[in-house]
Scaffold this motif. Structure first.
Motif, PDB file in Angstrom:
ATOM      1  N   LYS A   1      24.610  59.865  19.927  1.00 16.39           N
ATOM      2  CA  LYS A   1      24.222  58.460  20.040  1.00 16.39           C
ATOM      3  C   LYS A   1      25.342  57.575  19.512  1.00 16.39           C
ATOM      4  O   LYS A   1      26.048  57.952  18.590  1.00 16.39           O
ATOM      5  CB  LYS A   1      22.954  58.194  19.238  1.00 16.39           C
ATOM      6  CG  LYS A   1      21.780  58.978  19.743  1.00 16.39           C
ATOM      7  CD  LYS A   1      20.560  58.749  18.910  1.00 16.39           C
ATOM      8  CE  LYS A   1      19.422  59.610  19.434  1.00 16.39           C
ATOM      9  NZ  LYS A   1      18.205  59.410  18.668  1.00 16.39           N
TER      10      LYS A   1
ATOM     11  N   LEU B   1      26.286  53.261  18.616  1.00 18.05           N
ATOM     12  CA  LEU B   1      25.897  51.861  18.467  1.00 18.05           C
ATOM     13  C   LEU B   1      27.135  51.021  18.730  1.00 18.05           C
ATOM     14  O   LEU B   1      28.155  51.185  18.062  1.00 18.05           O
ATOM     15  CB  LEU B   1      25.371  51.593  17.057  1.00 18.05           C
ATOM     16  CG  LEU B   1      25.104  50.133  16.708  1.00 18.05           C
ATOM     17  CD1 LEU B   1      23.961  49.592  17.560  1.00 18.05           C
ATOM     18  CD2 LEU B   1      24.786  49.989  15.233  1.00 18.05           C
TER      19      LEU B   1
ATOM     20  N   GLU C   1      23.915  58.598  24.357  1.00 19.27           N
ATOM     21  CA  GLU C   1      22.897  57.564  24.421  1.00 19.27           C
ATOM     22  C   GLU C   1      23.504  56.356  23.719  1.00 19.27           C
ATOM     23  O   GLU C   1      24.062  56.491  22.631  1.00 19.27           O
ATOM     24  CB  GLU C   1      21.641  58.007  23.679  1.00 19.27           C
ATOM     25  CG  GLU C   1      20.560  56.973  23.635  1.00 19.27           C
ATOM     26  CD  GLU C   1      19.356  57.464  22.846  1.00 19.27           C
ATOM     27  OE1 GLU C   1      18.876  56.686  22.008  1.00 19.27           O
ATOM     28  OE2 GLU C   1      18.926  58.609  23.062  1.00 19.27           O
TER      29      GLU C   1
ATOM     30  N   GLN D   1      23.242  52.414  22.206  1.00 16.75           N
ATOM     31  CA  GLN D   1      22.490  51.259  21.725  1.00 16.75           C
ATOM     32  C   GLN D   1      23.489  50.107  21.672  1.00 16.75           C
ATOM     33  O   GLN D   1      24.504  50.207  20.989  1.00 16.75           O
ATOM     34  CB  GLN D   1      21.931  51.524  20.317  1.00 16.75           C
ATOM     35  CG  GLN D   1      21.142  52.807  20.187  1.00 16.75           C
ATOM     36  CD  GLN D   1      19.854  52.789  20.970  1.00 16.75           C
ATOM     37  OE1 GLN D   1      19.143  51.800  20.992  1.00 16.75           O
ATOM     38  NE2 GLN D   1      19.566  53.898  21.623  1.00 16.75           N
TER      39      GLN D   1
ATOM     40  N   ILE E   1      24.403  45.966  21.088  1.00 22.38           N
ATOM     41  CA  ILE E   1      23.974  44.741  20.416  1.00 22.38           C
ATOM     42  C   ILE E   1      24.852  43.583  20.864  1.00 22.38           C
ATOM     43  O   ILE E   1      26.063  43.722  20.977  1.00 22.38           O
ATOM     44  CB  ILE E   1      24.080  44.870  18.882  1.00 22.38           C
ATOM     45  CG1 ILE E   1      23.191  45.989  18.373  1.00 22.38           C
ATOM     46  CG2 ILE E   1      23.715  43.558  18.202  1.00 22.38           C
ATOM     47  CD1 ILE E   1      23.343  46.244  16.890  1.00 22.38           C
TER      48      ILE E   1
ATOM     49  N   ARG F   1      18.938  56.194  28.394  1.00 25.39           N
ATOM     50  CA  ARG F   1      20.172  56.370  27.632  1.00 25.39           C
ATOM     51  C   ARG F   1      20.836  55.069  27.223  1.00 25.39           C
ATOM     52  O   ARG F   1      21.886  55.078  26.603  1.00 25.39           O
ATOM     53  CB  ARG F   1      21.155  57.194  28.460  1.00 25.39           C
ATOM     54  CG  ARG F   1      20.692  58.615  28.642  1.00 25.39           C
ATOM     55  CD  ARG F   1      21.641  59.443  29.464  1.00 25.39           C
ATOM     56  NE  ARG F   1      23.013  59.269  29.067  1.00 25.39           N
ATOM     57  CZ  ARG F   1      24.036  59.421  29.910  1.00 25.39           C
ATOM     58  NH1 ARG F   1      23.828  59.742  31.164  1.00 25.39           N
ATOM     59  NH2 ARG F   1      25.259  59.258  29.491  1.00 25.39           N
TER      60      ARG F   1
ATOM     61  N   ASN G   1      19.975  51.122  25.576  1.00 24.66           N
ATOM     62  CA  ASN G   1      19.093  50.091  25.039  1.00 24.66           C
ATOM     63  C   ASN G   1      19.961  48.914  24.618  1.00 24.66           C
ATOM     64  O   ASN G   1      21.007  49.096  23.996  1.00 24.66           O
ATOM     65  CB  ASN G   1      18.299  50.617  23.838  1.00 24.66           C
ATOM     66  CG  ASN G   1      17.319  51.678  24.256  1.00 24.66           C
ATOM     67  OD1 ASN G   1      16.406  51.406  25.010  1.00 24.66           O
ATOM     68  ND2 ASN G   1      17.510  52.882  23.777  1.00 24.66           N
ATOM     69  N   TYR G   2      19.503  47.722  24.952  1.00 19.72           N
ATOM     70  CA  TYR G   2      20.277  46.507  24.722  1.00 19.72           C
ATOM     71  C   TYR G   2      19.455  45.554  23.872  1.00 19.72           C
ATOM     72  O   TYR G   2      18.282  45.317  24.162  1.00 19.72           O
ATOM     73  CB  TYR G   2      20.609  45.880  26.081  1.00 19.72           C
ATOM     74  CG  TYR G   2      21.303  44.562  26.028  1.00 19.72           C
ATOM     75  CD1 TYR G   2      22.601  44.461  25.552  1.00 19.72           C
ATOM     76  CD2 TYR G   2      20.668  43.407  26.467  1.00 19.72           C
ATOM     77  CE1 TYR G   2      23.241  43.246  25.508  1.00 19.72           C
ATOM     78  CE2 TYR G   2      21.304  42.193  26.440  1.00 19.72           C
ATOM     79  CZ  TYR G   2      22.586  42.115  25.957  1.00 19.72           C
ATOM     80  OH  TYR G   2      23.233  40.914  25.913  1.00 19.72           O
ATOM     81  N   TYR G   3      20.062  45.050  22.811  1.00 24.15           N
ATOM     82  CA  TYR G   3      19.361  44.184  21.869  1.00 24.15           C
ATOM     83  C   TYR G   3      20.171  42.929  21.585  1.00 24.15           C
ATOM     84  O   TYR G   3      21.403  42.960  21.651  1.00 24.15           O
ATOM     85  CB  TYR G   3      19.147  44.892  20.520  1.00 24.15           C
ATOM     86  CG  TYR G   3      18.520  46.241  20.634  1.00 24.15           C
ATOM     87  CD1 TYR G   3      17.140  46.381  20.701  1.00 24.15           C
ATOM     88  CD2 TYR G   3      19.308  47.385  20.659  1.00 24.15           C
ATOM     89  CE1 TYR G   3      16.555  47.641  20.794  1.00 24.15           C
ATOM     90  CE2 TYR G   3      18.739  48.641  20.757  1.00 24.15           C
ATOM     91  CZ  TYR G   3      17.366  48.762  20.821  1.00 24.15           C
ATOM     92  OH  TYR G   3      16.791  49.991  20.922  1.00 24.15           O
TER      93      TYR G   3
END
Length: 75
Positions: A8, A10, A32, A34, A36, A60, A62-64
């Motif tokens: 993973k 970030l 995967e 993440q 931001i 796989r 994710n957007y924040y």
């Protein structure tokens, strides 16, 4: 049977040039991701639209929106 653990990552500022290229590279390598982006930052997601809209990558990526320097809580 041993279950393979997915690596993973970030990525901050994932909508910018370097962040979007890094996300693409990590997908190729099986990560995967993440991502931001600051709320006050660019809302142009053109560089990562493929990642956001691709149903095959849905598990796989994710957007924040967020800011690592914001100490407020969501309580």
């Amino acid at each position: 049977m041993e279950k393979k653990v997915r690596k993973k990552a970030l990525i901050t500022c994932v909508v910018r040039q370097d962040g979007s290229h890094l996300a693409e590279l990590l997908f190729i390598k099986g990560y995967e991701v993440q991502g931001i982006n600051r709320r006050s930052g660019s809302i142009n997601t053109g560089r990562i639209d493929r990642l956001i809209n691709d149903k095959l990558l849905e598990e796989r990526f994710n957007y924040y929106y967020g800011d690592l320097t914001d100490i407020r809580t969501n309580d």
